[in-house]
Design an enzyme around this catalytic site. Sequence first.
Site, PDB file in Angstrom:
ATOM      1  N   LYS A 129      -3.533  -3.188  -6.270  1.00  0.00           N
ATOM      2  CA  LYS A 129      -3.622  -3.175  -4.805  1.00  0.00           C
ATOM      3  C   LYS A 129      -4.348  -1.918  -4.340  1.00  0.00           C
ATOM      4  O   LYS A 129      -4.126  -0.828  -4.882  1.00  0.00           O
ATOM      5  CB  LYS A 129      -2.206  -3.221  -4.236  1.00  0.00           C
ATOM      6  N   SER A 150       2.066  -7.076   2.303  1.00  0.00           N
ATOM      7  CA  SER A 150       0.754  -6.463   2.324  1.00  0.00           C
ATOM      8  C   SER A 150      -0.002  -6.589   1.008  1.00  0.00           C
ATOM      9  O   SER A 150      -1.176  -6.195   0.925  1.00  0.00           O
ATOM     10  CB  SER A 150       0.883  -4.988   2.707  1.00  0.00           C
ATOM     11  N   SER A 175       6.635  -6.749   0.577  1.00  0.00           N
ATOM     12  CA  SER A 175       5.189  -6.849   0.376  1.00  0.00           C
ATOM     13  C   SER A 175       4.731  -7.268  -1.007  1.00  0.00           C
ATOM     14  O   SER A 175       3.548  -7.555  -1.189  1.00  0.00           O
ATOM     15  CB  SER A 175       4.515  -5.516   0.742  1.00  0.00           C
TER      16      SER A 175
END
Length: 471
Positions: free
Chosen positions: A78, A153, A177
């Site tokens: 990420k 996210s 997330s």
Amino acid sequence: MSELVLEPAVRQLEMLRAREISVLELAEAHIRQIERLNPQLNAFADFDAGPVREQARAMDVAPANARGPLHGLPVTVKSSIATAGYKCEIGSLNHRGEIPREDAVVVARLRAAGALILGTTNCPEFLMAYETANLLHGQTRNPWDQERTPGGSSGGESAAIAAGMSAAGLGSDSGGSVRVPAHFTGICSLKPTPGRIPGRGHLPPCVGPFSTLGAIGPMARTMADVELMFRTLSGQDDADPASPPVTLREVKESELRGMRIGFFEDDGLTPVTAETRAAVRAAAAALRDAGFCVEPFRLRTLEPLRKLWWTFFVQCGAMFYEPEVRGGREKLSPIFREFLEIAEKTGPLTSTELLNAWAEMDLLRSKTLEEMREYPVLLCPVASAPAWRHGERNWTIDRQTVAYLDAVRYTQWFNTLGAPAAVVTVGRSPEGLPIGVQITARPFEDEVALGVAGILDRAFGFSPPPMACGS
């Protein structure tokens, strides 16, 4: 080659060790899948096939004694976790083009274990949303239905893994997330106890209340892959005050079966879809069939835990970012402005309110852990509904309107608790969308959550989205 990239990470590693395939061949298969699908899904924030091939060639000639447990496995990270040589911009124009010089601790461990880093994946601006879109890289789409979000996210990460563009990867979770994206895209994930996988090098830093709320967590298509990532990457970082000296533990299935599992289909306040209820019931039945005692049980502290999560994530989160965004709202993405508007309706915290909330968190966590003595494992939904359409912000479920942040409250409790929570896909919606369930254990008992989740995953298993299976 689409069949190869959709194999579990553990199977890909077996093939590499047996020399059934070279690192370069496996890398090429993933590169082709990325080139085929990423234009549609927009999962990556930074990807360049050239350096990936260079890494792969070097790994193929590495001596046997230099090969770690993840040698040659293609993974992604990420873009909020510092990865040297790759853009890690947190989805913000304020950080356009930023490339860290040093790896986060967990990324350094990934490299030391021999993983082949493909690139970094897209996230919402400053990570403060449950869908993935920003002004820097645009909107990431769900491989099950491109009209829907893969969540946030860690939405770029979940889309890449579900579509076979990555074998496994790293996300982060302060309010669901890694879990909501896993639920939305049909993969597995773990939000560990904070610090068991070191958080140093996360952007922004997991400090203050976020040292309890936040954790870097592994994501993959099977729980066996998630567990491999956890066991390879966990361990104390002695420069991180939130990283505990907790060693890995082996938990036998016989020990797991001695633990009572409490399950609930909803929290009594926010309804869930019929198919979500059915998924929780199916998971409970599968665990009973595997020899577990599974009984209805709902924590009495859920709503107070959620209110404290709101205090720290929404109100404190907005306060943390205020100096950076002051005077520059025109540069902010709509999704982050939406977060600020939600926070502004609640208002900023006074110092007294913050102090009281911090003390209340410890007291409430203690009360919750007392309740969990009877049921040290909990089974519940991940969210009220499966993946929603881009921009959707409320839904009607059981004739009740469910608002955006309420729909995902089912993950938020366990951030306040600082507990490990895993997600496994169990069901399907009428549209064919994946529906996951959540398995939570007491803090520092990550291996328990992984063990129970692994049993469920073996009972139900990963199914790839149809678009991932083309050639």
